[in-house]
Design a protein around this motif. Structure first.
Motif, PDB file in Angstrom:
ATOM      1  N   MET A 280      -0.053  -1.162   0.292  1.00  0.00           N
ATOM      2  CA  MET A 280       0.414  -0.205  -0.357  1.00  0.00           C
ATOM      3  C   MET A 280       1.295   1.294  -0.200  1.00  0.00           C
TER       4      MET A 280
ATOM      5  N   SER B 141      -0.020   3.912   1.695  1.00  0.00           N
ATOM      6  CA  SER B 141       0.175   4.854   2.884  1.00  0.00           C
ATOM      7  C   SER B 141      -0.231   3.530   3.724  1.00  0.00           C
ATOM      8  N   ALA B 142      -0.147   3.849   5.487  1.00  0.00           N
ATOM      9  CA  ALA B 142      -0.788   3.365   5.766  1.00  0.00           C
ATOM     10  C   ALA B 142      -2.507   3.240   6.013  1.00  0.00           C
ATOM     11  N   SER B 143      -2.464   4.759   6.113  1.00  0.00           N
ATOM     12  CA  SER B 143      -3.605   5.043   5.559  1.00  0.00           C
ATOM     13  C   SER B 143      -4.695   4.031   4.777  1.00  0.00           C
ATOM     14  N   ASP B 144      -4.264   3.034   3.740  1.00  0.00           N
ATOM     15  CA  ASP B 144      -4.523   2.313   2.834  1.00  0.00           C
ATOM     16  C   ASP B 144      -5.470   0.855   3.258  1.00  0.00           C
ATOM     17  N   ALA B 145      -5.169   0.691   4.700  1.00  0.00           N
ATOM     18  CA  ALA B 145      -4.796  -0.465   4.889  1.00  0.00           C
ATOM     19  C   ALA B 145      -6.360  -0.907   5.698  1.00  0.00           C
ATOM     20  N   ASP B 146      -7.480  -0.406   5.821  1.00  0.00           N
ATOM     21  CA  ASP B 146      -8.954  -0.457   5.458  1.00  0.00           C
ATOM     22  C   ASP B 146      -9.109  -0.551   4.308  1.00  0.00           C
TER      23      ASP B 146
ATOM     24  N   GLU C  76      -7.794  -4.648   3.694  1.00  0.00           N
ATOM     25  CA  GLU C  76      -8.647  -5.622   4.603  1.00  0.00           C
ATOM     26  C   GLU C  76      -8.888  -6.370   4.035  1.00  0.00           C
TER      27      GLU C  76
ATOM     28  N   ARG D 251       2.735  -4.071   3.122  1.00  0.00           N
ATOM     29  CA  ARG D 251       3.790  -3.446   3.525  1.00  0.00           C
ATOM     30  C   ARG D 251       3.586  -1.985   3.017  1.00  0.00           C
ATOM     31  N   ALA D 252       3.611  -1.098   3.674  1.00  0.00           N
ATOM     32  CA  ALA D 252       2.713   0.166   3.205  1.00  0.00           C
ATOM     33  C   ALA D 252       4.399   0.998   3.278  1.00  0.00           C
TER      34      ALA D 252
ATOM     35  N   SER E  85       5.860   4.121   0.690  1.00  0.00           N
ATOM     36  CA  SER E  85       4.919   5.094  -0.970  1.00  0.00           C
ATOM     37  C   SER E  85       6.709   5.366  -1.782  1.00  0.00           C
TER      38      SER E  85
END
Length: 161
Positions: free
Chosen positions: A7, A9-14, A17, A33-34, A36
């Motif tokens: 991803m 960014s970590a904000s993409d995790a949701d 899922e 992994r996150a 960029s």
């Protein structure tokens, strides 16, 4: 059976899922992994190099806005790369979609719908099904269950009206 999910960014995790869960439900080893493409390119390159050498079968990438991540990853590997364009605020994900599908000749990225993490997982499973027949069999059973659910709903609608 191994898939890497990267991803931007970590904000993409949701948004990813469900993709990760589907892969794990099919018994696939998933590395997440996150990283960029713009902010951590050296670490991204190192991780893609790891994927190139550790038996990873498919790399799924998810990014929004400029969505350079899928193309950058594809430029560093000949493994199949699937791009998931993510919806950002300004253009509802169209910017990411266009960025991912408009790759130059010779550096393709398979692309799914905006926020299409589930289909990215299923596409990766289909690709790996060529090498791992047990995945193909599980996918066939899943498709059969989808058909049965659809036909059941059809009967319910038909009987209601």
């Amino acid at each position: 059976m191994k898939v890497a999910v990267i991803m931007g960014s970590a904000s993409d995790a949701d948004k990813m899922e469900a993709c990760i869960s589907i892969l794990k439900d099919y018994g696939v080893d998933v590395k997440v992994r996150a990283l960029s493409a713009h902010r951590a390119h050296a670490a991204l390159a190192a991780f893609v190099d790891e994927c190139n050498n550790d038996g990873t079968d498919v790399i799924i990438t998810a990014a929004g806005m400029a969505a350079a991540l899928p193309g950058v990853v594809a430029s560093m590997t000949v493994l199949p790369v699937i791009g998931v364009p993510l919806k950002a605020v300004a253009t509802d994900g169209m910017d990411a979609l266009l960025s991912i599908v408009m790759m130059p000749s010779g550096v393709p990225v398979a692309t799914v719908a905006i926020n299409g993490g589930k289909n990215a997982a299923y596409l990766a499973l289909q690709m790996m099904g060529i090498k791992y027949p047990e995945l193909s069999e599980k996918l066939k059973a899943f498709r059969k269950s989808q058909e049965e659910a659809c036909l059941k709903t059809n009967e319910e609608i038909k009987n209601k009206y």
